[in-house]
Enzyme design. Structure first.
Site, short mmCIF file in Angstrom:
data_model
loop_
_atom_site.label_atom_id
_atom_site.label_comp_id
_atom_site.label_asym_id
_atom_site.label_seq_id
_atom_site.Cartn_x
_atom_site.Cartn_y
_atom_site.Cartn_z
N ALA A 238 47.58 64.40 16.67
CA ALA A 238 48.37 63.66 15.69
C ALA A 238 49.80 64.20 15.71
O ALA A 238 50.08 65.26 16.28
CB ALA A 238 47.77 63.79 14.29
N LYS A 239 50.69 63.47 15.07
CA LYS A 239 52.07 63.94 14.92
C LYS A 239 52.70 63.13 13.81
O LYS A 239 52.31 61.99 13.53
CB LYS A 239 52.87 63.76 16.21
CG LYS A 239 53.96 64.80 16.38
CD LYS A 239 53.39 66.16 16.72
CE LYS A 239 54.50 67.18 16.97
NZ LYS A 239 53.95 68.48 17.39
#
Length: 549
Positions: A238-239
């Site tokens: 994720a980011k």
């Protein structure tokens, strides 16, 4: 939804193959195509000049052009038009080079079926349209091309390949926050991208930067997926990010911004959902505000909702320096593999933020002479060596390296081309390109930043015999210790720094040796080998979980 009919240009000199391809296209009732066929590349290029072609089906071996040159000439003439290769050349290395040069797919005629061809066309057009707007990021294109190159070497199942090209979940928000004078409300864009949900909760940092966009965050989430899988961590990638310049904000403004951003994404984060961490422009204080905002909403303290927070709030010892420490662990392992004695070796470190400064410090402790260093303000060079303690003291007083007295000021380009044994990249993406890759003078290129080397430059470095520690391996120390912090938070445990560093070294070296073995056995570069290691693990998980319903 695709615009119909799809206008295809088929560049194919064999009349039998032309008829076969057109028959395969008409066999799929979902795909309505207008196909125009030409026999020579020159005729195809002339047709492309009219700017009304949706997609090119391209044979690589033509009377007036051969192999990869054929693709490159089409890409040069019409860079905006997606290209699918249709060829008799069943060559995995050529396929890998074709996708890294911009081809959207590589199909071998002897294996061609109607379903495979029509699906490739539909996916290619969908990807081309998705790359428009916010998705159109150099970093996202690089991440996709790296993945596609590895997929060609793996002969990855097409269903998995198409599934992993884009994130599984994306949230885009816009939200206001007050400036300090309370007379101005500023609205900014924020993002949270979760690439793969099959491996467990997702994990990835949050960056504050004025150039953050959806494509950049999606690229970083994709890399995080491969990184976690390579390290055998139970996370998907994720980011997150906010498009804002954090240096223009006061501490009070930064807190208001962080708390409002947290409130916007609160439904998709959590210790068993998605665990943020610091990244560019954020730090342990930002994580403390994020944790507090989340905890206030759920009614009790939830330290495990973020990692990289202060130790007093449940943060882990060793987290701040983990990426730099891990990079140096891997540099030592690489040097041993290369027969390079680090005691007395020379190094250049691009970037002097958290990762770069700790990398420089740990290299110096290993006996390496630091001859060059840089930050956003300047590059510095001293052939006799730079004192890391003096550099840190200067930055503590002046915030930047500019004005450091005991070195020659040089440009970023000059820094990258200094003669050294180890070049550590700990700054921004796209630093090593086709223009400068043949001028690097290092034996070992260690990537502490994300995406610092362009895909085309990888081939040049590989041919020159420069050993590359790719980013998904080289900077994995941060997420690995973040995993340790999450485990400690979930179980209400505290590990000593010695335990953390020992566990970190064990995990990193295991991944290094697995990658090195695969690179040697398959005669491929370390980046592709590391990607194959990560992608293989994700693929296995996806196949075991199946498709619902």
């Amino acid at each position: 939804m695709l615009d119909l009919p799809v206008r295809l240009l088929l560049i194919e000199d064999n009349p039998l193959h032309r008829r076969l391809i057109q028959q395969l296209l008409t066999a799929d009732p979902q795909l309505q195509c207008e196909v125009e066929a030409v026999e020579r590349l020159a005729d195809g290029l002339a047709r492309l000049a009219r700017n009304d072609v949706d997609l090119v089906l391209l044979d690589l071996v033509l009377p007036d052009s051969q192999e990869l040159e054929t693709l490159l000439r089409v890409r040069l003439a019409a860079p905006q038009v997606p290209v699918v290769i249709l060829t008799s050349l069943d060559d995995v290395k050529l396929a890998a080079r074709a996708v890294e040069s911009g081809a959207y797919d590589y199909l071998v005629k002897s294996n061609l079926k109607s379903t495979a061809l029509s699906r490739s066309i539909r996916y290619t057009l969908s990807r081309a349209r998705a790359r428009g707007g916010e998705w159109d990021s150099p970093m996202f294109r690089l991440a996709q091309q790296q993945f596609l190159k590895a997929a060609q070497y793996m002969d990855l199942d097409d269903n998995i390949r198409q599934r992993l090209l884009f994130p599984q979940r994306t949230q885009v928000v816009s939200f206001p926050f007050f400036r300090d004078d309370r007379s101005q409300v500023e609205t900014v864009f924020g993002y949270r991208v979760q690439h793969v949900l099959s491996m467990g909760p997702t994990k990835g940092g949050i960056r504050y930067h004025q150039d953050v966009d959806l494509g950049e965050v999606a690229a970083l989430a994709m890399w995080m997926t491969w990184k976690c899988a390579l390290m055998k961590l139970p996370f998907g990638g994720a980011k997150g990010g906010v498009r804002v310049d954090p240096t223009s904000l006061s501490k009070r403004e930064l807190q208001r911004l962080t708390r409002r951003y947290t409130a916007e994404i609160i439904d998709i984060i959590g210790p068993d959902r998605d665990i943020p961490a610091p990244d560019m422009g954020t730090d342990e204080q930002v994580m403390a505000w994020l944790m507090d905002t989340y905890s206030q909403q759920v009614g009790h303290a939830v330290p495990a909702v973020v990692t990289g927070k202060p130790v007093v709030l449940g943060g882990s010892l060793g987290r701040k320096e983990a990426t730099g420490r891990g990079l140096v662990y891997l540099i030592k392992a690489s040097a041993e593999h290369l027969g390079l004695d680090l005691s007395g070796a020379s190094a250049v470190v691009q970037g002097f933020g958290n990762v770069g400064s700790y990398t420089a410090r740990f290299l110096a402790e290993a006996g390496v002479k630091l001859v060059g260093v840089s930050d956003v303000s300047t590059g510095l060079f001293n052939p006799n060596g730079l004192s890391v303690d003096a550099l840190l003291a200067h930055v503590a007083e002046h915030r930047v390296l500019a004005g450091f007295p005991d070195a020659e000021a040089i440009s970023n380009q000059e820094l990258l081309e200094l003669d050294c044994d180890v070049l550590a990249l700990a700054a921004l993406q796209n630093q090593v390109t086709v223009e400068n890759a043949d001028r690097l003078k290092c034996r070992l290129l260690a990537e502490g930043a994300n995406g610092p080397t362009m895909l085309e430059a990888d081939d040049i470095l590989f041919e020159r015999g420069i050993f590359v520690l790719p980013d998904i391996l080289g900077n994995a120390g941060g997420v690995t210790v973040s995993y340790f912090e999450w485990v400690q938070g979930i179980q209400n445990l505290t590990w000593t720094l010695e335990e953390i560093n020992a566990r970190l070294q064990t995990i990193l070296l295991d991944a290094f040796h697995r990658t090195l073995k695969r690179a040697g056995e398959n005669h491929i570069d370390m980046r592709t080998a590391a990607l194959i290691e990560g992608v293989s693990r994700v693929t296995e998980a996806k196949l075991l979980r199946g498709v619902f319903p």
